[in-house]
Each structure stands twice: as C-alpha cells, then as structure tokens.
Design a protein around this motif. Structure first.
Motif, PDB file in Angstrom:
ATOM      1  N   LEU A 264      38.049 -46.507  11.866  1.00 45.44           N
ATOM      2  CA  LEU A 264      37.679 -46.576  13.285  1.00 45.44           C
ATOM      3  C   LEU A 264      36.251 -47.072  13.462  1.00 45.44           C
ATOM      4  O   LEU A 264      35.975 -47.935  14.306  1.00 45.44           O
ATOM      5  N   ILE A 265      35.322 -46.549  12.671  1.00 43.21           N
ATOM      6  CA  ILE A 265      33.932 -46.980  12.797  1.00 43.21           C
ATOM      7  C   ILE A 265      33.767 -48.420  12.327  1.00 43.21           C
ATOM      8  O   ILE A 265      33.001 -49.198  12.920  1.00 43.21           O
ATOM      9  N   ALA A 266      34.483 -48.821  11.278  1.00 47.60           N
ATOM     10  CA  ALA A 266      34.422 -50.214  10.824  1.00 47.60           C
ATOM     11  C   ALA A 266      34.950 -51.157  11.894  1.00 47.60           C
ATOM     12  O   ALA A 266      34.389 -52.251  12.106  1.00 47.60           O
TER      13      ALA A 266
ATOM     14  N   VAL B 141      23.929 -51.531  18.877  1.00 51.45           N
ATOM     15  CA  VAL B 141      24.922 -50.466  18.713  1.00 51.45           C
ATOM     16  C   VAL B 141      25.767 -50.708  17.472  1.00 51.45           C
ATOM     17  O   VAL B 141      26.097 -49.778  16.728  1.00 51.45           O
ATOM     18  N   SER B 142      26.093 -51.968  17.209  1.00 48.14           N
ATOM     19  CA  SER B 142      26.864 -52.297  16.016  1.00 48.14           C
ATOM     20  C   SER B 142      26.089 -51.968  14.746  1.00 48.14           C
ATOM     21  O   SER B 142      26.661 -51.459  13.772  1.00 48.14           O
ATOM     22  N   LEU B 143      24.780 -52.256  14.750  1.00 46.14           N
ATOM     23  CA  LEU B 143      23.963 -51.935  13.581  1.00 46.14           C
ATOM     24  C   LEU B 143      23.873 -50.430  13.364  1.00 46.14           C
ATOM     25  O   LEU B 143      23.936 -49.942  12.221  1.00 46.14           O
ATOM     26  N   THR B 144      23.747 -49.691  14.463  1.00 39.99           N
ATOM     27  CA  THR B 144      23.725 -48.236  14.353  1.00 39.99           C
ATOM     28  C   THR B 144      25.039 -47.700  13.798  1.00 39.99           C
ATOM     29  O   THR B 144      25.056 -46.818  12.930  1.00 39.99           O
ATOM     30  N   ALA B 145      26.148 -48.263  14.284  1.00 36.81           N
ATOM     31  CA  ALA B 145      27.454 -47.846  13.772  1.00 36.81           C
ATOM     32  C   ALA B 145      27.617 -48.206  12.298  1.00 36.81           C
ATOM     33  O   ALA B 145      28.245 -47.465  11.533  1.00 36.81           O
ATOM     34  N   PHE B 146      27.004 -49.323  11.890  1.00 33.35           N
ATOM     35  CA  PHE B 146      27.085 -49.713  10.474  1.00 33.35           C
ATOM     36  C   PHE B 146      26.329 -48.727   9.591  1.00 33.35           C
ATOM     37  O   PHE B 146      26.790 -48.379   8.497  1.00 33.35           O
ATOM     38  N   VAL B 147      25.180 -48.271  10.055  1.00 29.60           N
ATOM     39  CA  VAL B 147      24.425 -47.269   9.292  1.00 29.60           C
ATOM     40  C   VAL B 147      25.240 -45.979   9.178  1.00 29.60           C
ATOM     41  O   VAL B 147      25.308 -45.359   8.106  1.00 29.60           O
TER      42      VAL B 147
ATOM     43  N   LEU C  18      28.423 -45.831   9.258  1.00 30.04           N
ATOM     44  CA  LEU C  18      29.535 -46.132   8.361  1.00 30.04           C
ATOM     45  C   LEU C  18      29.130 -45.993   6.898  1.00 30.04           C
ATOM     46  O   LEU C  18      29.887 -45.456   6.082  1.00 30.04           O
ATOM     47  N   VAL C  19      27.929 -46.464   6.561  1.00 30.11           N
ATOM     48  CA  VAL C  19      27.446 -46.333   5.179  1.00 30.11           C
ATOM     49  C   VAL C  19      27.283 -44.864   4.810  1.00 30.11           C
ATOM     50  O   VAL C  19      27.692 -44.423   3.729  1.00 30.11           O
ATOM     51  N   LEU C  20      26.680 -44.093   5.709  1.00 21.71           N
ATOM     52  CA  LEU C  20      26.508 -42.666   5.443  1.00 21.71           C
ATOM     53  C   LEU C  20      27.851 -41.952   5.345  1.00 21.71           C
ATOM     54  O   LEU C  20      28.019 -41.034   4.534  1.00 21.71           O
ATOM     55  N   LEU C  21      28.808 -42.384   6.162  1.00 23.84           N
ATOM     56  CA  LEU C  21      30.131 -41.769   6.120  1.00 23.84           C
ATOM     57  C   LEU C  21      30.844 -42.073   4.805  1.00 23.84           C
ATOM     58  O   LEU C  21      31.570 -41.221   4.269  1.00 23.84           O
ATOM     59  N   ASN C  22      30.625 -43.260   4.277  1.00 26.03           N
ATOM     60  CA  ASN C  22      31.221 -43.591   2.976  1.00 26.03           C
ATOM     61  C   ASN C  22      30.635 -42.717   1.873  1.00 26.03           C
ATOM     62  O   ASN C  22      31.358 -42.281   0.965  1.00 26.03           O
ATOM     63  N   VAL C  23      29.332 -42.467   1.947  1.00 29.16           N
ATOM     64  CA  VAL C  23      28.715 -41.570   0.966  1.00 29.16           C
ATOM     65  C   VAL C  23      29.303 -40.166   1.099  1.00 29.16           C
ATOM     66  O   VAL C  23      29.599 -39.497   0.103  1.00 29.16           O
ATOM     67  N   LEU C  24      29.476 -39.735   2.349  1.00 28.52           N
ATOM     68  CA  LEU C  24      30.072 -38.413   2.585  1.00 28.52           C
ATOM     69  C   LEU C  24      31.504 -38.362   2.095  1.00 28.52           C
ATOM     70  O   LEU C  24      31.944 -37.347   1.540  1.00 28.52           O
TER      71      LEU C  24
END
Length: 227
Positions: free
Chosen positions: A174-176, A189-195, A197-203
């Motif tokens: 969904l975030i991607a 907003v897209s850049l914020t969502a990308f950050v 997304l990266v943190l969510l992948n780590v989680l």
C-alpha cells in the motif's frame, strides 16, 4: 484494484504446477553447510554459534526428556526464518502467508506435545483442565473453557504467523503504491512515504525474525508443560 493487493498471497504456478515447493526448498539450499575441515570460515562459525546459542536458550528450562526435540525445533526455526526473510525480496513468494501451511506445522507439533503429556504424566496433563481449589459449581464451566483453550492453541499458532506476515506485506504494498502515485503530483509527500517505506521494510525484517522465533518458542512452552 483492491483484489490485486491480495494477488501476492496466491500460490504461484507454472504450467499448472504449483511453485510453492520451490519457495520452500530454495531458501534452505542457500544456507551454508558445515564442511569436514577443522576450521570453517567466518560465516559458518557465526552460523554455528547462533544456532548453538538459540538451542541452549530454548531448551534451558525444559527437562532432559524434551531435549530430543532440540534438532527438530532448531531446524524448524531456521526453516521458518529463511522462508520469512526470502519472502521480503522482490518477485518472491512467502509460503508462510498461507494459513494451510502454518496449520500444517502447528497442529502436528501441538498434538505431539499433548500426546507426550498424556503418555508420560497423564494426571498432570489432565490436571491443567481444572485448577486446584475450584468451587464445585464452577467445575463443569472451567473444564469446558480450559478444553476450548487447549484446542485453540494450534489455531492461534498458525493464525499469528499468517496474520503478522500478511499485514506487513499488505502495508508495504500500500505504501509503495502511494509512493508511485504521489511522485508527480506531491513529490514531498511521496518522499516522506518513501522514507516510511524504507523504515517499514526494516521493521518487517525484524518481524520476520521475531515471528519465526515466537512460533518455535510457543511450541517449546507447550512441550515444557507436558514433559
């Protein structure tokens, strides 16, 4: 559009042949195997040390009778961990998002611990259904409640692993999708969502490791009650 988000949880097939078998076997084949040399490389040494530490910590509170399960539960931990981690790679499939597979692990393991308890210590195993000092009017109700809680354990094992991995994969997708949709109209907003997304992948990497550990830990707790 909503249904397409769940396509990633459908077991892939090629020419009518399900590929879930490859998704199960390939991650385990990528793990390094110990050699016959006196000294192995650093990767094998670290892997052996982690496996030994996990096995010792897992079976420390369990009686010697339950140590026969050490090889099986340690192998199950490595198996689940490799599948969960490989499912985070692009264009891959995570078999542990299938409830049928997780229940296929949970039900036999739970049933095995229950049968061991009934064979080795039947009085103590049946005593868990009725706490000591229970008032007589509450005895039938408590027996029913404890029996239901006993039979719901394998379902809870399978659903916990399935729900956590499925929710994480859905949230990542969904975030991607939001990152791609908002890239042109709202780049900030897209850049914020990308950050995020990266943190969510780590989680999600941590969740994949933790859920494999929790699955095996709960099985060991069931084993500890019946040994």
């Amino acid at each position: 559009m909503i249904l397409s988000y769940f396509d990633q949880f459908i077991s892939p097939s090629l020419l009518g042949i399900p590929l879930i078998a490859l998704a199960i076997v390939i991650p385990m084949s990528l793990l390094p195997t110990p050699s016959r040399r006196w000294l192995n490389n650093r990767v094998l040494s670290i892997q052996s040390q982690l496996i030994n530490s996990f096995t010792q910590q897992m079976f420390l509170p369990i009686n010697l009778g339950g140590h026969k399960w050490a090889l099986f539960l340690t192998s199950l931990m490595i198996f689940l961990l490799s599948i969960n981690m490989s499912g985070l790679l692009p264009y891959t499939f995570t078999p542990t998002t299938q409830l049928s597979l997780n229940l296929g692990f949970a039900v036999p393991l739970w049933l095995g611990t229950v049968l061991i308890g009934l064979r080795n210590q039947p009085t103590a195993a049946l005593g868990h259904l009725l706490p000591e000092g229970t008032p007589v009017p509450l005895i039938p109700v408590l027996i029913i409640i404890e029996t239901i809680s006993l039979f719901i354990r394998p379902l809870a094992l399978g659903v916990r692993l399935t729900a956590n991995l499925t929710a994480g994969h859905l949230l990542i997708q969904l975030i991607a999708t939001a990152v791609l949709v908002l890239a042109e109209s709202m780049p900030i907003v897209s850049l914020t969502a990308f950050v995020i997304l990266v943190l969510l992948n780590v989680l999600e990497v941590a969740v994949a490791m933790i859920q494999a550990y929790v699955f095996v830990l709960l099985v060991s707790l069931y084993l500890q009650e019946n040994v």
